[in-house]
Design a protein around this motif. Structure first.
Motif, PDB file in Angstrom:
ATOM      1  N   ALA A  31       0.814  -1.221   0.000  1.00  0.00           N
ATOM      2  CA  ALA A  31       0.000   0.000   0.000  1.00  0.00           C
ATOM      3  C   ALA A  31       0.846   1.270   0.000  1.00  0.00           C
ATOM      4  N   ARG A  32       1.896   1.270   0.811  1.00  0.00           N
ATOM      5  CA  ARG A  32       2.717   2.489   0.878  1.00  0.00           C
ATOM      6  C   ARG A  32       3.352   2.809  -0.456  1.00  0.00           C
ATOM      7  N   ALA A  35       0.794   4.199  -2.813  1.00  0.00           N
ATOM      8  CA  ALA A  35       0.485   5.571  -2.406  1.00  0.00           C
ATOM      9  C   ALA A  35       1.589   6.533  -2.842  1.00  0.00           C
ATOM     10  N   ARG A  36       2.833   6.106  -2.639  1.00  0.00           N
ATOM     11  CA  ARG A  36       3.973   6.941  -3.003  1.00  0.00           C
ATOM     12  C   ARG A  36       4.037   7.158  -4.519  1.00  0.00           C
ATOM     13  N   SER A  39       1.534   9.702  -5.521  1.00  0.00           N
ATOM     14  CA  SER A  39       2.012  11.057  -5.184  1.00  0.00           C
ATOM     15  C   SER A  39       3.034  11.536  -6.200  1.00  0.00           C
TER      16      SER A  39
ATOM     17  N   ILE B  52      -1.562   6.296   5.272  1.00  0.00           N
ATOM     18  CA  ILE B  52      -0.700   5.561   4.340  1.00  0.00           C
ATOM     19  C   ILE B  52      -1.255   5.645   2.919  1.00  0.00           C
ATOM     20  N   GLN B  53      -2.525   5.337   2.752  1.00  0.00           N
ATOM     21  CA  GLN B  53      -3.099   5.334   1.404  1.00  0.00           C
ATOM     22  C   GLN B  53      -3.084   6.731   0.790  1.00  0.00           C
ATOM     23  N   ASP B  55      -0.945   8.952   1.490  1.00  0.00           N
ATOM     24  CA  ASP B  55       0.462   9.385   1.421  1.00  0.00           C
ATOM     25  C   ASP B  55       0.621  10.826   1.905  1.00  0.00           C
TER      26      ASP B  55
END
Lengths: 372, 132, 555
Positions: A31-32, A35-36, A39, B52-53, B55
């Motif tokens: 998940a991280r 997500a990163r 971004s 977390i999701q 970010d």
């Protein structure tokens, strides 16, 4: 974000290179990392672009569904219930909830997550809020790419929720396999989808809050619009078959989506197929299973008829164009770009130069690489 | 690159007083940040998963019920357990000053009590981001 | 020339003179506004009230439209009820605090419940962690309620309970405790807040969606009109709306809009308006702008009386009267220089009394910091007593009546509130307006505007953005012992082990059946309470049938 954090990625997309660390973690569903990556895509980070390049090949796996409609139509609650339904069927769901950025500050309040937060602890659900950061239109520049990232991470459905305020519904159709257009009784006398002139993008129509007064009227109004469109499609098919008679009305309305009406698909016999109009009560979940079924059915048909393939081709084209547009804006807004642009803008503003030749000059500077 | 500060505004625990959280959310937005608002009654687990999701760079929590010494440290612990070490955690609400030290020792970077100008909080966040 | 014409001339001349001198000696500010941002003119005269029918607008004290108060003698007859909201930790501790307050001369109890109790969770629920006993007393079952009122004769006190979503459960517990004391339900006096609509917009302790929540409320109206006739079945609350940041006019408007929704729901459920309307009560805030606050209460009374009589056709004068409790404004207190709060509370107390409140809670100076200490609570109560016995404000009804300024403000609040009420009617009533986020949006806009005015220094808050000092850390704040939660959980588990669990199961099954149908829910809730079913168990049954409310976001 620095390139270091994102793994040893080259500054430019490197399609044939090693799979970057970030891409590997995304594929493993971390998940991280997902997500990163999103971004990075939002921020225009080259490392993220590289990771995305390494993720090619997963395209087509997920069913990308756009959900759009006016503010207050209950889209987020509907998405929440669709998540529950899809999870019940064993499917993993990614959500991209897009809200507009403030034109004044560039900031945004992203509140759609609130209605879906009960799924926060479900590992099979990934919810991400995106601000439109809309320099161009209503969708975030990274929305399509973010959908790719979720697809690569193994989400079976990627639902893109946007507020229908004009531009964004038209853009969503360029990236979604299926578009769900949400309407609701009691927001005004006319059906809002017609007001916005976006009837043509709906693959599945939903009248939400159907327990309220006026729901049936909204259904009738949508059906009326669709039937008018069906009549046009019929006439169009006839015209294509026989050739337009001189002065016939059919020939003159054959353009796609004329008058804001949808261009309907035709069945084997050449009859136009009306998209489904469903009633839901998202608050209680009523009709939400049927909605999921209808979306699946749409994709099945589109895939069989070849409509899905051509839509994806259009999506690819649109995404590339949008990237080019953003790239140009990035260049213009960079330090050197701003300098060139400023002096030309001053010349135009003072009347020393006409805007056409100034634009040409700017374009020439860009293509010569004088601005980079 | 167009780096925006992303911030999660959450109300852990059960108290429903969200005036402060909502005023702050607006102030963050008006300062150019992207604010993910998760609303009332969030468990520490939900807050961390959302952080977390989404970010986010910052997790900002508000609590007025007195449960801060229990709930704030839960959030920082869970973030650490998930390997998240680059998120700035701040808190606000009715929190006795005597508790500030304890909360700081648990990884809450700052506490902003009643009457704190929004600008003070914003300036602190901008100066103390862990991700640049 | 008529008197009014000569006055008009005189005022014009006066204004010209003022303008001339203002050129040399300008006023302190470019414009003057009330606490809620309404403009204040340079002078109020009879011209300000031109075109109004004072006799019809004001009436006399105790007479329609009750602008001047609901009783004819007001505080000459009896002072307001001094009611201090209290409760923390467990039932024993709170019981001690109530006995302390009664000894100090409070005349009514006001029970604060902890958040798990307010949201229908038992103390051992996952979401209750860290919250048990924090903002009020933890009540899981009738057993806790028996301890809470131990040694307090329920036929002698009036008890106000700040409980909303699970109000029916706590009221049932109160009735059951009274029964054990040998006090019949018809002898009980008190109030449950029971106002769910403001929970959706301002306070946040909702459980069920609006539809079933309104049913629970009308069930309580119907039950009490027969069995607990002296009970105030609802306290329609503007307090929290104001705390959430609304203006004074919004406080009146949104509270009365909620009131209209309750009346409509009850009438729709088949109740006669004069059967339940006399038991409706209200709850307002008191902020620092003395005159605007007084005007607010007066305007609220006038609007409500006319609404009840004209719109709902109520015949009984008791249905027309807006009776209200007041609490001083928690959000006006500063954490900086907390002793200054004593002065703020004194001004707010005066506003509530000049505005004709029926009961009053005064906040303690340290509430922006923590739970109040006993010493702070005593000062807060003494503030009421000083206003009651020393200020003279209680010696004649509605002493500010006829002030050009106060009457003008009253008219203004009334007009603004009526405009909001029309807008809410257009949206389909309070429930719809709340579902669409309209009310929330209006309140949040006002809250943000206020915050920005304070930060820009356009609004002075003493000690906060002007006259600041370096302060030492406050000392001696009250803390709830963190072990309270564990002890309460132990007590709950012990109860579950020793009660008749088959009886509990049967009572809960009956409740579920009733909830699925349309029978009045009070009797099965009372039966479940008496079987020592816990509040969480009862609410879970209702959650299963009704579902839970989930809010949207408005900004």
């Amino acid at each position: 974000m620095s390139a270091k954090q994102a793994g040893a990625a080259p500054p430019r997309p490197e399609p044939r290179g090693e799979q970057p660390e970030l891409a590997r973690r995304v594929v493993s569903g971390e998940a991280r990392a997902v997500a990163r990556l999103i971004s990075g895509l939002e921020d225009g980070d080259p490392a993220a672009a590289a990771a995305l390049a390494a993720l090619r090949g997963s395209r087509g796996r997920a069913h990308v569904v756009g959900v759009t409609g006016p503010p207050g139509s209950g889209k987020s609650t509907l998405c929440d219930k669709m998540i529950a339904e899809l999870r019940g069927r064993g499917l993993r769901v990614g959500i991209l909830a897009v809200d507009p950025s403030s034109p004044f500050s560039g900031g945004a309040i992203l509140g759609d997550r609130l209605r879906m937060q009960r799924h926060a602890l479900d590992e099979g659900v990934f919810i991400r809020s995106l601000a439109s950061r809309g320099r161009l239109g209503g969708l975030s520049r990274a929305t399509a790419a973010a959908a790719r990232a979720l697809e690569a991470a193994g989400y079976d459905w990627v639902i893109v929720e946007t507020v229908g305020v004009g531009q964004s519904e038209v853009e969503i159709v360029k990236m979604a396999d299926t578009v769900v257009l949400v309407s609701v009784p009691g927001l005004g006398d006319d059906i809002q989808v017609i007001k916005a002139g976006v009837m043509e993008i709906g693959d599945v129509f939903v009248v939400n809050k159907a327990d309220r007064e006026g729901a049936d009227r909204v259904v009738r109004e949508i059906r009326g619009m669709l039937e008018m469109a069906a009549g046009l499609a019929w006439a169009r098919a006839e015209a294509a078959h026989h050739g337009p008679a001189p002065g016939s009305a059919a020939g003159s309305v054959a353009g796609p989506g004329a008058g804001g009406l949808p261009e309907l698909p035709l069945d084997a016999e050449g009859h136009p197929v009306l998209p489904p109009i469903l009633k839901t009560v998202a608050e209680t979940g009523e009709g939400c299973a049927g909605l999921v079924d209808a979306v699946i059915e749409h994709r099945r048909r589109a895939s069989e008829s070849g409509a899905l393939a051509s839509r994806r081709l259009e999506a690819a084209r649109a995404e590339m164009r949008s990237l080019i547009a953003y790239r140009l804006l990035d260049l213009l807004e960079g330090e050197r770009g701003r300098g060139v642009e400023d002096s030309l803008a001053r010349a135009v503003a003072s009347g020393d130069q006409d805007p056409y030749s100034a634009a040409e000059e700017l374009l020439a500077a860009l293509s010569k690489g004088a601005i980079a | 690159m167009d780096r925006k500060i992303r911030i999660l505004v959450a109300k852990p625990g059960l108290d429903g007083h969200d005036r402060g959280a909502k005023v702050m959310a607006r102030a963050f937005r008006d300062d150019g940040m992207e604010v993910v608002y998760t609303g009332l009654r969030q468990t520490p687990e939900q807050i961390v998963q959302a952080a977390i999701q989404e970010d986010v760079d910052v997790v900002a929590m508000s609590i007025l019920s007195g449960a801060h010494n229990h709930l704030f440290p839960r959030v920082t612990e869970l973030l650490a357990a998930k390997g998240v070490d680059d998120v700035l955690v701040v808190g606000g609400g009715v929190i006795p000053e005597d508790d500030y030290e304890f909360l700081k020792s648990k990884g809450v970077a700052a506490i902003f009590g009643p009457g704190t100008p929004t600008k003070t909080t914003i300036d602190f966040i901008r100066a103390n981001l862990k991700r640049k | 020339m008529s008197d009014i014409e000569s006055l008009r001339k005189a005022v014009e001349a006066w204004k010209a003179g003022v303008a001339k001198s203002a050129a040399k000696f300008p006023e302190r500010r470019a414009s003057f506004v009330t606490g809620s941002g309404a403009p204040i003119e340079s002078l109020y005269t009879p011209l300000s009230l031109e075109g109004r029918d004072l006799a019809a607008d004001l009436g006399l004290p105790g007479e329609y439209p009750y602008t001047r108060g609901v009783q004819s003698t007001m505080y000459r007859g009896r002072l307001w009820t001094m009611r201090q909201y209290a409760g923390f930790s467990n039932a024993e501790e709170s019981n001690k605090r109530y006995k302390f307050l009664l000894e100090q001369g409070t005349t009514g109890l006001s029970i604060a419940f902890d958040l798990p109790t307010q949201i229908g969770y038992d103390s051992d629920h996952a979401l209750s962690q860290g919250e048990v006993g924090k903002v009020g007393v933890a009540i899981d079952s009738l057993a806790d309620m028996e301890v809470l009122f131990d040694g307090i004769p329920l036929d002698k006190v009036s008890t106000s309970m700040t409980i909303n979503a699970p109000a029916a459960v706590l009221l049932a517990m109160y009735i059951a405790v009274a029964e054990k004391q040998g006090v019949g339900a018809d002898k009980l006096n008190g109030t449950i807040q029971n106002d769910i609509l403001k929970e959706y917009v301002a306070r946040g302790t909702y459980i069920f969606p609006p539809g079933p929540s309104m049913r629970l409320i009308t069930d309580i109206f119907a039950y009490c009109s027969k069995s607990v006739p002296n009970w105030n079945t609802i306290s329609i609350s503007g307090y929290h709306i104001r705390e959430a940041g609304s203006t004074a006019s919004q406080e009146v408007a949104f509270t009365l809009a909620d009131g209209i929704a309750y009346v409509e729901a009850a009438v729709k459920a088949g109740l006669g308006v004069d059967d339940f309307a006399p038991r409706l009560s209200f709850f307002f805030n008191a902020h620092n702008d003395l005159f605007e606050e007084v005007a607010k209460y007066r305007a609220a009374r006038r609007i409500w009386a006319r609404l009840m009589r004209e719109r709902f056709g109520a015949k009984s004068p008791k249905s027309w009267m807006l009776r209200f409790h007041t609490q001083t404004g928690g959000s006006t207190l500063t954490a900086q220089q907390p002793d200054n709060n004593v002065v703020r509370v004194a001004i707010q107390t005066l506003a509530a009394v000049l505005g004709g409140t029926q009961s009053l809670h005064t906040n303690s100076r340290d509430e922006a910091l923590a739970l109040p200490t006993e010493e702070s609570v005593r000062i807060a109560l003494r503030t009421q007593q000083i206003v009651a016995y020393e200020s003279g404000a209680a010696e004649t009804p509605d002493p500010l009546a006829g002030s050009y300024y106060v009457e003008s403000l009253t008219n203004r609040v009334e007009e603004e509130a009526l405009a909001y009420l029309r807008r809410i009617d257009e949206l389909g009533g309070a429930v719809k307006a709340i579902e669409q986020g309209y009310v929330q949006q209006e309140i949040q806009d006002a809250a943000y505007r206020y915050q920005m005015e304070v930060e820009k220094g356009e609004r002075v808050v003493v000690g906060l953005n002007k006259f600041q000092i370096q302060e030492p850390k406050p000392k001696g704040l009250l803390r709830v012992d963190p072990s309270v939660g564990e002890a309460q959980v132990k007590r709950l588990h012990a109860l579950k082990a020793k009660r008749d669990n088959a009886a509990v199961k049967a009572a809960l099954a009956d409740l579920e059946t009733a909830a699925k149908g349309d029978a009045n829910l009070m009797p099965p809730i009372l039966a479940a309470v008496k079987a020592y079913a816990t509040e969480g168990e009862i609410c879970d049954v209702l959650r299963g049938v009704f579902g839970e409310y989930r809010p949207g976001s408005t900004f």
